[in-house]
Design an enzyme around this catalytic site. Structure first.
Site, PDB file in Angstrom:
ATOM      1  CB  ILE A 126      20.747  25.956 -27.246  1.00 35.22           C
ATOM      2  CG1 ILE A 126      20.834  27.552 -26.941  1.00 35.22           C
ATOM      3  CG2 ILE A 126      20.717  25.963 -28.816  1.00 35.22           C
ATOM      4  CD1 ILE A 126      22.265  27.995 -27.011  1.00 35.22           C
ATOM      5  CG  HIS A 185      23.490  22.930 -29.541  1.00 32.06           C
ATOM      6  ND1 HIS A 185      23.836  24.407 -29.883  1.00 32.06           N
ATOM      7  CD2 HIS A 185      23.722  22.748 -28.120  1.00 32.06           C
ATOM      8  CE1 HIS A 185      24.385  24.648 -28.549  1.00 32.06           C
ATOM      9  NE2 HIS A 185      24.346  23.867 -27.765  1.00 32.06           N
ATOM     10  CE  LYS A 192      28.207  23.419 -29.060  1.00 32.62           C
ATOM     11  NZ  LYS A 192      28.069  22.900 -27.720  1.00 32.62           N
ATOM     12  NE  ARG A 209      30.550  24.620 -21.212  1.00 30.53           N
ATOM     13  CZ  ARG A 209      30.827  25.919 -20.868  1.00 30.53           C
ATOM     14  NH1 ARG A 209      31.534  26.125 -19.665  1.00 30.53           N
ATOM     15  NH2 ARG A 209      30.482  26.844 -21.285  1.00 30.53           N
ATOM     16  CB  ILE A 217      26.440  13.507 -20.966  1.00 30.08           C
ATOM     17  CG1 ILE A 217      26.536  12.197 -20.428  1.00 30.08           C
ATOM     18  CG2 ILE A 217      25.224  14.212 -21.559  1.00 30.08           C
ATOM     19  CD1 ILE A 217      26.586  11.366 -21.890  1.00 30.08           C
ATOM     20  CB  SER A 240      27.163  21.494 -24.373  1.00 30.50           C
ATOM     21  OG  SER A 240      26.379  22.089 -25.341  1.00 30.50           O
ATOM     22  CB  CYS A 295      10.588  41.459  -7.243  1.00 35.01           C
ATOM     23  SG  CYS A 295       9.352  40.529  -6.413  1.00 35.01           S
TER      24      CYS A 295
END
Ligand SMILES: Cc1cc2nc3c(=O)[nH]c(=O)nc-3n(C[C@H](O)[C@H](O)[C@H](O)COP(=O)(O)OP(=O)(O)OC[C@H]3O[C@@H](n4cnc5c(N)ncnc54)[C@H](O)[C@@H]3O)c2cc1C
Ligand SMILES: Cc1cc2nc3c(=O)[nH]c(=O)nc-3n(C[C@H](O)[C@H](O)[C@H](O)COP(=O)(O)OP(=O)(O)OC[C@H]3O[C@@H](n4cnc5c(N)ncnc54)[C@H](O)[C@@H]3O)c2cc1C
Lengths: 483, 421
Positions: free
Chosen positions: A50, A52, A252, A313, A338, A340, A440
């Site tokens: 994402i 953000h 989050k 993370r 670093i 999210s 597959c």
């Protein structure tokens, strides 16, 4: 006398690769190192993808500033690099009175952080945007500037564009120590090799604290926090944007999102763990993820899952990104903790690091022949039949499908193997072409990719790996005997 | 390119369909993404094929070869190394290959015979790490039998499907050790014949009601943790066993390969995973037929071949304008302990003229005398006693024309299977 680099960047995740690319604008000798067999093997390959908007981080923090700044850079960056990026919008969904209150807090925080276009929308508007959402939804915070990106595509494209502009990449090179002279950091040691450089940028992800320790800095520590995911079959993928539950202090929450290729993906949970290598998925974790996701989209069917994975993370001890020139170890620039929204912030982090290097005395002379444009290799699945025919006429290998689920051709695989940052194993091909990432999951293509890799690398099939030494795909020929 | 009938896929279903159609004097083009005809049979180098049709025990490639020759003699054309990318509802087919680029074929009839693919680890969401050394059994079979490589040395096989059991034996022949075959159900998933010939005869341990709880290993599989499961298939804590090995093979089910069919908008049956077909193997799109593992997963190649012949003949009849008038249609309903029935619909006329064959699978095994019945409203049309029924073994029955008269006032028949009292 070995050559001296201006900057050695440790870690070829999205942050390290974008730093290397940002530096490649200048007349500098740059080295980008990673311990893995490809770029994009850490958190940058296992996250929610994402971009953000930036309403989440506390105002005034590095996270807040760099997230909002990074988000704004995404359109140009992805256009230059030819990377999939979609400003599909994100929604924080409220189910209770408390949640509705939280939306209000987030809205205010977002406005203070400078996020454009935020607004609270009604239940009806939410349902219109995402018809499969839990009908108990009360309201949502809509963020038009939020989006999704192909994180592998971005990291690899940044690395390739850096190489095109003169950066040297060395993979399977693990930094085990730092060269130091009179208190100054003068390069890195990687096992028996060493590389001298005027500056070292530490972008080693979850290991950044260990690089700091090599410089005698032990105030900052990183704890891995694992997040697990499901990926759904594209044909049974109900959402078109990004749906968050209301956040809690630790996370989050479990997100339901689409990917740039149209697969619904759900996750992550948040589990503090000991080992920086422990990316396994657990039965409990997957349960938690599924239940969290079904609160948002009840119709998600676990039978349509095609893949599970987990990422770590890099949670820093200060709770904020640490991006600074190390005072006690001059020559070292730390880019640590670093977590999210590190992916969203990465383009802004890269610019910040360039500024820090300038402040530290690195002379930055723009290169006249710097080229920010990277033309992505052909993607057969996205072409019209006419374009396909033209491509096959130039190279017949584009006419042979190797991965049936994602329609990836032999031509694309060969191009990946001989790219500017060559794909030298199965997973590296997968990240560049999507080969094997469909329903597959490599069942059909693996024997074919094995053959192509062996042929193009000029090695025996028994040396072909999934993701580097130790992960060989086959162990011997059938008529050979084990010794 | 032009042709009357295009057949997608050249396994036994496609070959039989192509041959049957060509024997009716229409032009036939078979399109196959592999470099040779034969489909999955080419990697099945064990014997056991053709017992019904040839009364002979052939290997897969031998069986395929017989049909490849028949197809040639009947004048079937083949486009090899050619992948069908798309079929539009108006039957326009787009194919890609290295020689011709993108080829458009617009036949009068199509037979879909794409076979099936294997369920994967992702679908099972097996916990643990994601190292090298996790393969589906069919991928391993191709690696060993066609490419000539061993995917590992010490194996655990999850699932007692036929491919898994056959690979247990094959890998043993090649000098590997098969530590376990684990089956999470209390009964076998494949044919009993394969259990005897591949597992028991080679003393390979097969454990029921156990599954894989975790995969361990960073770069390569180092061990698999097995665990017992209860009646709801939930792991029972405390029953874990760590089995050191370097490879996990999955033989956990096949899924009909219907991406093309689905995109064309053909009506599908969630129970089979394939298109809804009638007794002519016709799908919901006129002029489009299907046969073999795309329709439902068969145990025996002989039955696949027969279904292929029906589909091929129907395709030719469609081209020649000999389609049966669309009379009354009867649905077949999977009743008590029946998981699926094929065909899902049939024409009453067809039943009255020549009878209709039904194929079905049970949900639960019954290891004693069992009764199969077909009823319409309250009238029992068919009854048969079976010695046992097992989910791994398909059942085939023939409904005779004379029962047709009971169907004039109904539009469905129900198939039930229950313990005989
Ligand atoms: C579960 C999860 C979800 C996330 N979701 C989002 C999101 O939706 N949006 C968002 O903006 N951010 C998200 N993030 C954060 C984002 O993924 C990271 O911030 C970003 O990828 C960090 O990039 P990086 O380059 O710093 O680290 P990494 O990608 O981890 O790269 C570090 C590199 O350093 C290398 N390395 C380490 N030690 C050494 C050594 N000694 N020698 C040589 N090389 C070394 C590693 O091999 C690795 O390649 C998420 C992260 C996780 C884990
Ligand atoms: C391991 C194993 C062991 C078996 N053992 C026995 C046995 O002992 N005895 C027995 O009777 N039966 C056995 N069977 C069962 C039998 O072989 C199968 O049921 C039968 O082969 C299925 O035939 P098919 O034509 O439907 O599919 P397949 O043989 O799978 O053929 C489908 C073909 O379609 C092609 N195709 C698919 N999509 C496309 C596309 N888009 N474009 C072009 N081509 C396409 C594929 O490449 C393939 O060649 C076994 C099966 C397996 C897998």
């Amino acid at each position: 006398m070995s050559e001296v680099y201006d900057v050695a960047v440790v870690g070829a995740g999205v942050v390290g690769c974008l730093i290397a690319r940002a530096l490649s604008r200048y007349q500098l000798k740059i080295l980008l190192l990673d311990k893995e067999a490809d770029v994009c093997c850490g958190a940058s390959k296992a996250n929610t993808a994402i971009v953000h908007a930036g309403y989440d981080p506390k105002p005034g923090t590095q996270k807040a500033i760099l997230n909002v700044g990074g988000n704004a850079m995404y359109d140009q960056l992805c256009t230059e690099l030819g990377v999939h990026f979609l400003r599909c919008g994100t929604y924080v969904v409220a189910f209770s009175d408390d949640d509705v209150q939280t939306l209000d807090d987030l809205l205010k925080r977002g406005q203070r952080n400078g996020v454009p276009g935020l607004r609270i929308i009604s239940r009806e508007e939410m349902i219109r945007a995402e018809p499969h959402i839990n009908p108990e939804v009360r309201a949502a915070l809509y963020t038009p500037s939020g989006g999704i990106v192909d994180p592998f595509g971005l990291t690899i494209a940044a690395a390739e564009n850096a190489v095109a502009n003169g950066v040297e990449v060395r993979l399977e090179t693990e930094v085990t120590g730092l060269l130091r002279h009179e208190g100054r950091v003068k390069g890195v040691v990687a096992g028996t090799q060493s590389f001298r450089s005027h500056f070292v940028v530490n972008a080693a992800g979850v290991y950044a604290d260990e690089i700091m320790r090599m410089a005698g800095l032990d105030g900052f520590t990183i704890r891995p926090r694992r997040g697990e995911y499901f990926v759904f079959d594209r044909e049974m993928s109900p959402v078109r944007s990004v749906l968050f539950p209301c956040p809690t202090p630790v996370s989050k929450g479990i997100v339901v999102t689409t990917t740039t290729h149209g697969n619904t993906m759900v996750g992550p949970n948040a589990q503090d763990i000991e080992s920086k290598e422990d990316t396994r998925v657990t039965a409990e974790g997957l349960d938690e993820v599924l239940h969290g996701a079904q609160r948002l989209v009840p119709s998600l069917d676990p039978r349509a899952v095609i893949r599970v994975f987990a990422g770590l993370r890099a949670v820093g001890s200060t709770g904020d990104f640490l991006i600074e020139a190390a005072r006690e170890a001059p020559g070292l620039i730390n880019v640590a903790g670093i977590e999210s929204p590190g992916l969203s912030a990465a383009p802004a982090i890269a610019e910040r690091v360039v500024e820090i290097l300038r402040e530290e005395g690195l002379a930055l002379y723009p290169k006249s022949d710097y080229n920010p444009i990277r033309v992505p290799p052909p993607d057969f699945s996205e072409l019209s039949h006419r374009e396909r025919a033209a491509l096959i006429a130039t190279d017949p290998r584009y006419g042979r499908i190797v991965c049936r689920c994602e329609t990836v051709t032999e031509g694309e695989i060969v191009a990946a193997i001989h790219g500017l940052v060559p794909a030298r194993n199965y997973d590296a091909i997968k990240r560049r072409t999507r080969c094997g990432s469909g329903r597959c999951q490599g069942g059909f293509d693996t024997p074919r990719v094995l053959e192509i890799l062996a042929r193009e690398l000029g090695c025996p099939a028994t040396k072909v790996t999934l993701n580097g030494p130790g992960s060989e795909l086959v162990v011997r020929g059938t008529k050979e005997v084990d010794h | 390119m032009t042709t009357d009938v295009a057949v997608v896929g050249s396994g036994p279903a496609g070959l039989a369909a192509a041959t049957a159609a060509a024997e009716r004097e229409v032009s036939v083009l078979i399109i196959e993404r592999e470099i040779e005809l034969g489909g999955i049979l080419q990697q099945c180098i064990h014997n056991g094929f053709g017992v019904e049709i040839f009364a002979q025990d052939l290997t897969g490639p031998e069986y395929a070869q017989r049909y490849i020759e028949r197809a040639r003699q009947a004048g079937v054309q083949a486009l090899l190394d050619s992948m069908v990318l798309d079929v539009l509802p108006d039957r326009r087919i787009y194919v890609t290959n290295p020689r011709d680029g993108i080829v458009e074929v617009h036949p009068k009839a199509i037979v879909l015979a794409m076979g099936c693919r294997e369920r994967t680890r992702g679908a099972l969401a097996i916990p643990g790490t994601r190292p090298a050394g996790v393969y589906t059994a069919g991928t391993a079979q191709r690696l060993v039998n066609i490419e000539g490589y061993m995917p590992g040395r010490r194996f655990v096989i999850l699932g007692s499907g036929d491919i898994g059991m056959i690979m247990a034996r094959r890998l043993t022949f090649e000098g590997a050790v098969v530590e376990r075959v684990l089956e999470n159900m209390p009964y076998l998933n494949g044919l009993s014949r394969n259990y005897v010939q591949c597992i028991r005869d080679y003393n390979i341990p097969l454990e029921f009601c156990r599954t894989v709880a975790e995969v361990r290993g960073r770069k390569r599989v180092e061990a698999v943790v097995s665990v017992a499961v209860d009646e709801q298939r939930r792991p029972i804590p405390g029953t874990e066993e760590v089995i050191p090995c370097d490879t996990l093979l999955l033989s956990v089910g096949l899924i009909p390969e219907n991406e093309l069919s689905r995109r064309m908008g053909i009506h599908m049956d969630p129970a089979t995973g394939g298109p809804i077909v009638d007794e002519r193997m016709g799908t919901s799109l006129r002029g489009v037929f299907a046969a073999g593992n795309v329709v439902h997963v068969y145990d025996l190649v002989d039955w696949v071949t027969r279904a292929g012949e029906v589909a091929g003949r129907s395709a030719a009849e469609h081209v020649l304008g000999l389609d049966r008038a669309s009379g009354k249609r009867i649905r077949t309903v999977a009743g008590k302990n029946v998981r699926l029935v094929v065909p899902q619909v049939f024409g009453l006329d067809a039943l009255l003229e020549q009878g209709v064959q039904l194929q079905l699978r049970v949900r639960q095994p019954i290891e004693e005398k069992t009764r199969l019945t077909v009823t319409a409203e309250t009238k029992e049309l068919f009854r048969k006693t079976l010695r046992y029924v097992r989910p791994g073994e398909m059942i085939q029955i023939e409904m005779e024309p004379r029962v047709g008269r009971w169907l004039e006032n109904t539009d469905s028949v129900v198939v039930d299977i229950a313990k005989a009292d």
